[in-house]
Design a protein around this motif. Structure first.
Motif, PDB file in Angstrom:
ATOM      1  N   SER A  96       0.821  -1.210   0.000  1.00  0.00           N
ATOM      2  CA  SER A  96       0.000   0.000   0.000  1.00  0.00           C
ATOM      3  C   SER A  96       0.854   1.259   0.000  1.00  0.00           C
ATOM      4  O   SER A  96       0.415   2.316  -0.459  1.00  0.00           O
ATOM      5  CB  SER A  96      -0.928   0.000   1.229  1.00  0.00           C
ATOM      6  OG  SER A  96      -0.186   0.092   2.429  1.00  0.00           O
TER       7      SER A  96
ATOM      8  N   LEU B 202       2.352   1.354  -4.007  1.00  0.00           N
ATOM      9  CA  LEU B 202       1.447   1.592  -5.130  1.00  0.00           C
ATOM     10  C   LEU B 202       1.280   3.064  -5.492  1.00  0.00           C
ATOM     11  O   LEU B 202       1.205   3.390  -6.692  1.00  0.00           O
ATOM     12  CB  LEU B 202       0.086   0.954  -4.841  1.00  0.00           C
ATOM     13  CG  LEU B 202       0.050  -0.579  -4.903  1.00  0.00           C
ATOM     14  CD1 LEU B 202      -1.309  -1.096  -4.457  1.00  0.00           C
ATOM     15  CD2 LEU B 202       0.376  -1.069  -6.305  1.00  0.00           C
TER      16      LEU B 202
ATOM     17  N   GLN C 187       3.392   5.252  -5.703  1.00  0.00           N
ATOM     18  CA  GLN C 187       4.584   5.753  -6.383  1.00  0.00           C
ATOM     19  C   GLN C 187       4.634   5.362  -7.862  1.00  0.00           C
ATOM     20  O   GLN C 187       5.415   5.923  -8.634  1.00  0.00           O
ATOM     21  CB  GLN C 187       5.844   5.234  -5.692  1.00  0.00           C
ATOM     22  CG  GLN C 187       5.933   5.622  -4.230  1.00  0.00           C
ATOM     23  CD  GLN C 187       7.200   5.124  -3.582  1.00  0.00           C
ATOM     24  OE1 GLN C 187       8.307   5.384  -4.049  1.00  0.00           O
ATOM     25  NE2 GLN C 187       7.058   4.382  -2.487  1.00  0.00           N
ATOM     26  N   GLY C 188       3.828   4.396  -8.277  1.00  0.00           N
ATOM     27  CA  GLY C 188       3.834   3.969  -9.665  1.00  0.00           C
ATOM     28  C   GLY C 188       3.005   2.722  -9.856  1.00  0.00           C
ATOM     29  O   GLY C 188       2.455   2.171  -8.894  1.00  0.00           O
ATOM     30  N   ASP C 189       2.933   2.271 -11.103  1.00  0.00           N
ATOM     31  CA  ASP C 189       2.075   1.119 -11.383  1.00  0.00           C
ATOM     32  C   ASP C 189       2.841  -0.112 -11.852  1.00  0.00           C
ATOM     33  O   ASP C 189       2.251  -1.128 -12.193  1.00  0.00           O
ATOM     34  CB  ASP C 189       1.016   1.492 -12.427  1.00  0.00           C
ATOM     35  CG  ASP C 189       1.622   1.976 -13.744  1.00  0.00           C
ATOM     36  OD1 ASP C 189       2.870   2.007 -13.862  1.00  0.00           O
ATOM     37  OD2 ASP C 189       0.849   2.340 -14.646  1.00  0.00           O
ATOM     38  N   ARG C 190       4.189  -0.040 -11.870  1.00  0.00           N
ATOM     39  CA  ARG C 190       4.993  -1.191 -12.269  1.00  0.00           C
ATOM     40  C   ARG C 190       6.218  -1.313 -11.381  1.00  0.00           C
ATOM     41  O   ARG C 190       6.758  -0.327 -10.899  1.00  0.00           O
ATOM     42  CB  ARG C 190       5.429  -1.081 -13.731  1.00  0.00           C
ATOM     43  CG  ARG C 190       4.311  -1.377 -14.738  1.00  0.00           C
ATOM     44  CD  ARG C 190       4.833  -1.304 -16.153  1.00  0.00           C
ATOM     45  NE  ARG C 190       5.283   0.047 -16.472  1.00  0.00           N
ATOM     46  CZ  ARG C 190       6.177   0.338 -17.415  1.00  0.00           C
ATOM     47  NH1 ARG C 190       6.749  -0.643 -18.096  1.00  0.00           N
ATOM     48  NH2 ARG C 190       6.505   1.593 -17.656  1.00  0.00           N
TER      49      ARG C 190
ATOM     50  N   ILE D 211      10.318   1.395  -8.379  1.00  0.00           N
ATOM     51  CA  ILE D 211       8.956   1.623  -8.845  1.00  0.00           C
ATOM     52  C   ILE D 211       8.989   2.535 -10.070  1.00  0.00           C
ATOM     53  O   ILE D 211       9.619   3.599 -10.042  1.00  0.00           O
ATOM     54  CB  ILE D 211       8.087   2.262  -7.753  1.00  0.00           C
ATOM     55  CG1 ILE D 211       8.059   1.385  -6.510  1.00  0.00           C
ATOM     56  CG2 ILE D 211       6.670   2.506  -8.267  1.00  0.00           C
ATOM     57  CD1 ILE D 211       7.422   0.037  -6.721  1.00  0.00           C
TER      58      ILE D 211
ATOM     59  N   THR E 297       3.690   5.907 -13.144  1.00  0.00           N
ATOM     60  CA  THR E 297       2.628   5.724 -14.126  1.00  0.00           C
ATOM     61  C   THR E 297       2.890   6.603 -15.354  1.00  0.00           C
ATOM     62  O   THR E 297       3.253   7.767 -15.224  1.00  0.00           O
ATOM     63  CB  THR E 297       1.263   6.093 -13.518  1.00  0.00           C
ATOM     64  OG1 THR E 297       1.065   5.292 -12.351  1.00  0.00           O
ATOM     65  CG2 THR E 297       0.140   5.862 -14.505  1.00  0.00           C
TER      66      THR E 297
END
Length: 367
Positions: free
Chosen positions: A72, A75, A77-80, A180, A183
């Protein structure tokens, strides 16, 4: 045995007792012995005294067999997730401008950074040769600690092995890293298009030259230092002005020539670079001429190759030059449609020659 592989218990009192006991653990041996890899008290003392005390942080201090993270917190900080690993066998261990410890930290950080990721966590596994001076290991651990602190990353877990005298050369390090990717960032060699500009952030070949000089095999005197440095700050600066970077890679083993060939092959395009635009320190160029080496193939540990649309090139170049790690950045070439998979060099004489992939190894064990 993991750095964190000690008995642990959820009982706060037992945890406190263990922490006090660990702080009293001290390596008294002047050299590494096979006992330091046995899994017993000697190994625990080595890990506690040299590694845990150097890398201590909230995740490592949990003393588990692995590092665990709160998703949690990641997430937003980015999506990958970016994940990489690398091993370091450089000879000598210490060289002008850096050492194997700083190299291991920065090298792994840079592998994450060129994907656009923000590096967060590293692992550190060491293979020690019996007979290695303990002072040498302390020095390397201190260097890794300083490099990690400077870069703002944490070393959160690791492993130690000891091999018989002669089975390794002093000290090898393996590091893995997690970062991270924000997005919307999609950096890949497959994005490269004809017309793109190619930018590098400074002089080529300093690391390879520094290693060669440090080996003492040549009667050369020079102040060339390795360019070892973390690049994620520079990458962040670039992405702040241009999130649409097409490709990015650090030019380590095989140098600039190898990176450009990898780009050309991955994207099925040609690349043309201008020899007059490629920055190479005079001392490095002179050493290469004496030894018959090509600076385009020399290793770097702080050099970044960026490919971006021509309409964004000046903006990116200006941003790079505003950062300490990119103050000598320059545009060195462009992407062309043909011949696909080929890198061409426009020489100082106005002719062109093919710059092929490195065959063999100019300088072994440079990282």
């Amino acid at each position: 045995m993991d750095f964190s592989a000690h008995n642990s218990t959820p009982n706060p009192l037992f945890q406190k007792i263990e922490q006090v006991r660990r702080r009293q653990s001290t390596v008294r041996d002047t050299h590494i012995t096979l006992a330091h890899g046995s899994g017993g008290k000697a190994m625990r003392d080595l890990i506690d005294d040299i590694f845990v005390s150097s890398f201590d942080n909230p995740i490592l201090s949990q003393l588990e067999d692995q590092a665990s993270f709160n998703l949690s917190q990641l997430l937003p900080q980015g999506d990958r997730l970016a994940f990489t690993t690398d091993s370091y066998v450089v000879d000598p261990l210490f060289f002008p401008g850096s050492d194997i410890g700083e190299l291991a930290v920065n090298g792994t950080i840079n592998d994450l950074a060129v994907s656009g990721a923000k590096p967060l966590y590293l692992t550190c596994s060491v293979i020690l040769e019996e007979g290695l001076p303990t002072a040498t290991l302390r020095r390397v651990a201190a260097s890794m600690k300083a490099a990690a602190q400077t870069a703002g990353v944490q070393i959160v877990t690791g492993d130690t092995k000891v091999v018989y005298r002669g089975a390794a050369d002093k000290l090898f390090i393996n590091t893995a890293g997690i970062g991270i990717i924000p997005t919307g960032i999609n950096i890949s060699a497959h994005n490269i298009q004809p017309g793109d500009a190619i930018i590098i952030n400074g002089e080529l070949g300093n690391h390879g030259a520094a290693i060669l000089i440090a080996r003492g095999e040549l009667a050369l005197e020079t102040d060339i230092k390795s360019d070892c440095q973390p690049l994620h700050g520079l990458v962040e600066t670039i992405l702040n002005v241009c999130p649409e970077i097409h490709a990015m890679r650090d030019a380590t083993r095989g140098g600039l020539a190898t990176v450009l060939n990898e780009f050309a092959l991955s994207s099925h395009v040609g690349i043309r670079i201008n020899e007059a635009s490629i920055p190479v320190r005079e001392e490095v160029q002179g050493m290469c001429e004496i030894l018959g080496l090509d600076p385009l193939y020399l290793a770097n540990e702080g050099k970044l190759v960026v490919v971006v649309g021509s309409d964004k090139a000046d903006t990116v170049l200006s941003a790079m030059q505003s950062h300490p790690a990119g103050k000598n950045a320059c545009i060195i070439g462009e992407v062309i449609s043909a011949p696909p998979g080929v890198v061409l060099l426009k020489t100082a004489f106005g002719t062109e020659r093919i710059v092929d992939m490195l065959v063999g190894e100019q300088l072994p064990r440079i990282c």
